[in-house]
Motif scaffolding. Structure first.
Motif, PDB file in Angstrom:
ATOM      1  N   THR A 175       0.841  -1.193   0.000  1.00  0.00           N
ATOM      2  CA  THR A 175       0.000   0.000   0.000  1.00  0.00           C
ATOM      3  C   THR A 175       0.874   1.241   0.000  1.00  0.00           C
ATOM      4  O   THR A 175       2.059   1.177   0.341  1.00  0.00           O
ATOM      5  CB  THR A 175      -0.933   0.008   1.236  1.00  0.00           C
ATOM      6  OG1 THR A 175      -1.818   1.128   1.162  1.00  0.00           O
ATOM      7  CG2 THR A 175      -0.147   0.068   2.535  1.00  0.00           C
ATOM      8  N   ASP A 176       0.290   2.358  -0.412  1.00  0.00           N
ATOM      9  CA  ASP A 176       1.007   3.639  -0.370  1.00  0.00           C
ATOM     10  C   ASP A 176       2.364   3.555  -1.062  1.00  0.00           C
ATOM     11  O   ASP A 176       3.380   3.983  -0.509  1.00  0.00           O
ATOM     12  CB  ASP A 176       1.157   4.096   1.085  1.00  0.00           C
ATOM     13  CG  ASP A 176      -0.191   4.288   1.762  1.00  0.00           C
ATOM     14  OD1 ASP A 176      -0.795   5.346   1.567  1.00  0.00           O
ATOM     15  OD2 ASP A 176      -0.628   3.364   2.471  1.00  0.00           O
ATOM     16  N   HIS A 205      -3.533  -4.380  -2.783  1.00  0.00           N
ATOM     17  CA  HIS A 205      -2.966  -3.031  -2.770  1.00  0.00           C
ATOM     18  C   HIS A 205      -4.078  -2.104  -2.313  1.00  0.00           C
ATOM     19  O   HIS A 205      -5.094  -1.965  -2.998  1.00  0.00           O
ATOM     20  CB  HIS A 205      -2.474  -2.632  -4.162  1.00  0.00           C
ATOM     21  CG  HIS A 205      -1.591  -1.412  -4.174  1.00  0.00           C
ATOM     22  ND1 HIS A 205      -1.950  -0.211  -3.588  1.00  0.00           N
ATOM     23  CD2 HIS A 205      -0.346  -1.205  -4.708  1.00  0.00           C
ATOM     24  CE1 HIS A 205      -0.981   0.674  -3.749  1.00  0.00           C
ATOM     25  NE2 HIS A 205       0.002   0.109  -4.426  1.00  0.00           N
ATOM     26  N   THR A 206      -3.893  -1.440  -1.164  1.00  0.00           N
ATOM     27  CA  THR A 206      -4.965  -0.616  -0.617  1.00  0.00           C
ATOM     28  C   THR A 206      -4.791   0.879  -0.926  1.00  0.00           C
ATOM     29  O   THR A 206      -5.145   1.730  -0.124  1.00  0.00           O
ATOM     30  CB  THR A 206      -5.116  -0.839   0.903  1.00  0.00           C
ATOM     31  OG1 THR A 206      -3.850  -0.653   1.544  1.00  0.00           O
ATOM     32  CG2 THR A 206      -5.632  -2.213   1.205  1.00  0.00           C
ATOM     33  N   TYR A 235      -7.297  -4.507  -5.661  1.00  0.00           N
ATOM     34  CA  TYR A 235      -6.854  -3.116  -5.472  1.00  0.00           C
ATOM     35  C   TYR A 235      -8.042  -2.204  -5.186  1.00  0.00           C
ATOM     36  O   TYR A 235      -9.134  -2.405  -5.730  1.00  0.00           O
ATOM     37  CB  TYR A 235      -6.140  -2.646  -6.740  1.00  0.00           C
ATOM     38  CG  TYR A 235      -6.169  -1.155  -6.973  1.00  0.00           C
ATOM     39  CD1 TYR A 235      -5.350  -0.303  -6.236  1.00  0.00           C
ATOM     40  CD2 TYR A 235      -7.034  -0.601  -7.922  1.00  0.00           C
ATOM     41  CE1 TYR A 235      -5.391   1.077  -6.449  1.00  0.00           C
ATOM     42  CE2 TYR A 235      -7.073   0.764  -8.145  1.00  0.00           C
ATOM     43  CZ  TYR A 235      -6.259   1.601  -7.401  1.00  0.00           C
ATOM     44  OH  TYR A 235      -6.294   2.954  -7.603  1.00  0.00           O
ATOM     45  N   GLY A 238      -6.968   5.035  -3.131  1.00  0.00           N
ATOM     46  CA  GLY A 238      -6.627   5.824  -1.959  1.00  0.00           C
ATOM     47  C   GLY A 238      -6.938   7.284  -2.219  1.00  0.00           C
ATOM     48  O   GLY A 238      -7.358   7.656  -3.326  1.00  0.00           O
ATOM     49  N   LEU A 313     -10.984  -4.360   1.773  1.00  0.00           N
ATOM     50  CA  LEU A 313      -9.921  -3.402   1.497  1.00  0.00           C
ATOM     51  C   LEU A 313     -10.516  -1.994   1.562  1.00  0.00           C
ATOM     52  O   LEU A 313     -11.508  -1.698   0.883  1.00  0.00           O
ATOM     53  CB  LEU A 313      -9.329  -3.627   0.111  1.00  0.00           C
ATOM     54  CG  LEU A 313      -8.247  -4.694  -0.069  1.00  0.00           C
ATOM     55  CD1 LEU A 313      -8.769  -6.077   0.338  1.00  0.00           C
ATOM     56  CD2 LEU A 313      -7.770  -4.734  -1.521  1.00  0.00           C
ATOM     57  N   HIS A 315      -8.840   2.110   2.131  1.00  0.00           N
ATOM     58  CA  HIS A 315      -7.547   2.775   2.237  1.00  0.00           C
ATOM     59  C   HIS A 315      -7.241   3.312   3.627  1.00  0.00           C
ATOM     60  O   HIS A 315      -6.132   3.141   4.138  1.00  0.00           O
ATOM     61  CB  HIS A 315      -7.468   3.922   1.215  1.00  0.00           C
ATOM     62  CG  HIS A 315      -6.189   4.689   1.270  1.00  0.00           C
ATOM     63  ND1 HIS A 315      -4.964   4.117   0.992  1.00  0.00           N
ATOM     64  CD2 HIS A 315      -5.933   5.985   1.602  1.00  0.00           C
ATOM     65  CE1 HIS A 315      -4.011   5.029   1.131  1.00  0.00           C
ATOM     66  NE2 HIS A 315      -4.571   6.171   1.509  1.00  0.00           N
ATOM     67  N   SER A 333      -5.885  -1.786   5.634  1.00  0.00           N
ATOM     68  CA  SER A 333      -5.752  -0.370   5.326  1.00  0.00           C
ATOM     69  C   SER A 333      -4.285   0.046   5.313  1.00  0.00           C
ATOM     70  O   SER A 333      -3.406  -0.698   5.741  1.00  0.00           O
ATOM     71  CB  SER A 333      -6.510   0.487   6.348  1.00  0.00           C
ATOM     72  OG  SER A 333      -7.899   0.226   6.318  1.00  0.00           O
ATOM     73  N   GLY A 334      -4.062   1.268   4.826  1.00  0.00           N
ATOM     74  CA  GLY A 334      -2.735   1.883   4.857  1.00  0.00           C
ATOM     75  C   GLY A 334      -2.869   3.327   5.302  1.00  0.00           C
ATOM     76  O   GLY A 334      -3.351   3.615   6.375  1.00  0.00           O
ATOM     77  N   HIS A 335      -2.431   4.245   4.461  1.00  0.00           N
ATOM     78  CA  HIS A 335      -2.651   5.681   4.594  1.00  0.00           C
ATOM     79  C   HIS A 335      -1.783   6.376   5.639  1.00  0.00           C
ATOM     80  O   HIS A 335      -1.292   7.476   5.410  1.00  0.00           O
ATOM     81  CB  HIS A 335      -4.132   5.969   4.891  1.00  0.00           C
ATOM     82  CG  HIS A 335      -4.461   7.433   4.952  1.00  0.00           C
ATOM     83  ND1 HIS A 335      -4.428   8.241   3.829  1.00  0.00           N
ATOM     84  CD2 HIS A 335      -4.832   8.243   5.985  1.00  0.00           C
ATOM     85  CE1 HIS A 335      -4.776   9.480   4.174  1.00  0.00           C
ATOM     86  NE2 HIS A 335      -5.008   9.512   5.476  1.00  0.00           N
TER      87      HIS A 335
END
Length: 397
Positions: A175-176, A205-206, A235, A238, A313, A315, A333-335
């Motif tokens: 991610t990111d 892929h978030t 995917y 984001g 998923l 973001h 999640s990511g972010h």
């Protein structure tokens, strides 16, 4: 309750009229820049160092010129997609942040030295030397950390509703990636090699693939087409996609063979058991003005068997409230980037419920928040290492 949320999400789906920044924003920006530039300048050149006048004048001119150029470089770099300006502005921002933080800590140390009887200019010069040395070490180390291929973080997650046939399912989360002004095509290929070496069943892929439109970043993003997964590559968008042609990225990922979970789901099966893999758009999508983009959990889960466990998923960790309301088993999640540059994580926690790692948010719902695989803006990671995450899903039985 679910009906109410559906109405809220439908309302949120309407594009909001964007307003230009007002006088208050301008004042805040000036104040922030004055602090970011002013505190290091005062520590290095003004506060009791008693440097020769030419050194003070030269140092002051450097800071004044940098402060005047910085907003212009940032606007041209990120507003007009001038990569050279963006690289200079982002690096300047990172250097300033580190100098600002350690100047504050240095001034606190200087107060302790004053209480101990150490007088100026010795006291201030000790503080200045310490700030410069620590900042240089952290910036060099932080740049190496940012540019290296991410380490693998291995996490086991027990999902009580997961069938025995799916026990041991390997989900790799990236991610990111933030493909941006610095060409990281080689880094991108390295990430893909690591992902494939983990023999994943699912790769997720978030979001926040890139800063820039698809044609600008295609050389860096194209290695994602070589990712291999036994069951699915999935995917979601984001927030940065909504500044970089979100629909273009959805279509490009689909062209690479990834399932773009644009408020939809798929079902994967193994050993007679199944798992719903769903995705929702980022929470900023509704206000972006991109037609058809908004976070819609009900659409994402429409037609899914309610007895099956759900991997979602989304973001941002802040989207966990929707996951709890819809009975999701695990949200990825990511972010947050784990804060990226200490101590920025304190500011991240104001906006997000979780900084990184595995957390529980209801009897059923868990959240895994990645520190991110790449970096945004300043090419530094300080006390917040990047990661490629291998999540092994376990059934309670």
């Amino acid at each position: 309750m679910l009906a109410g949320m559906a109405v809220d999400e439908a309302v949120a789906a309407q594009p909001r009229r964007r307003r230009g920044p007002g006088p208050r924003f301008g004042l805040i920006l000036v104040a922030v820049l004055a602090l970011l530039f002013g505190v290091p300048w005062a520590t290095l050149f003004w506060s009791g160092n008693a440097w020769p006048a030419p050194a003070v004048i030269a140092g002051t001119l450097v800071f004044v010129l940098a402060a005047a150029a910085f907003p212009v470089l940032m606007f041209r770099g990120h507003g007009r997609h001038d990569d050279r300006c963006a690289r200079i502005a982002d690096t300047t921002l990172g250097v300033l942040w580190v100098l600002f933080v350690w100047s504050l800590l240095g001034q606190a140390a200087g107060a302790v030295l004053a209480l101990a009887g150490v007088a100026d200019p010795v006291r201030s010069r000790l503080v200045t030397a310490s700030v410069v040395v620590v900042s240089l070490v952290l910036l060099v180390w932080g740049h190496v950390e940012a540019m290296r291929v991410s380490r693998v973080r291995r996490v086991d997650v027990t999902l009580p509703r997961l069938g025995r046939g799916l026990d041991g399912l390997r989900v790799v989360l990236i991610t990111d990636t933030h493909y941006g002004p610095i060409d990281r095509s080689r880094w991108s290929r390295g990430v893909v090699e690591v992902v494939n070496s983990l023999r994943p069943d699912i790769v997720a892929h978030t979001g926040d693939i890139a800063d820039g439109e698809v044609p600008q970043r295609i050389a860096q993003a194209s290695p994602l087409g070589d990712v291999r997964a036994e069951l699915a590559r999935v995917y979601v968008t984001g927030n940065h996609e909504y500044m970089s042609g979100a629909q273009g990225w959805v279509e490009y990922m689909s062209s690479l063979g990834w399932e773009a979970l644009h408020n939809r789901h798929l079902v994967v099966s193994r050993g007679g058991d199944s798992l719903v893999v769903a995705g929702v758009d980022d929470r900023t999508a509704a206000g972006s003005g991109v037609p058809g983009h908004h976070a819609d959990h009900e659409a994402a889960l429409a037609g899914a068997d309610p007895d099956l466990p759900v991997l979602l998923l989304a973001h941002q960790p802040q989207q966990i409230s929707g996951a709890v309301a819809h009975g999701i088993d695990l949200q990825l999640s990511g972010h947050t980037h784990g804060g990226q540059m200490w101590p920025f994580h304190y500011l991240v926690r104001i906006d997000q419920p979780v900084l990184q790692g595995l957390s529980r948010h209801s009897e059923r719902t868990q959240l895994y928040t990645s520190r991110g695989t790449g970096f945004w803006g300043p090419p530094f990671r300080i006390f917040a290492p990047s990661e490629i995450t291998l999540l092994t899903l376990r059934s309670a039985s």
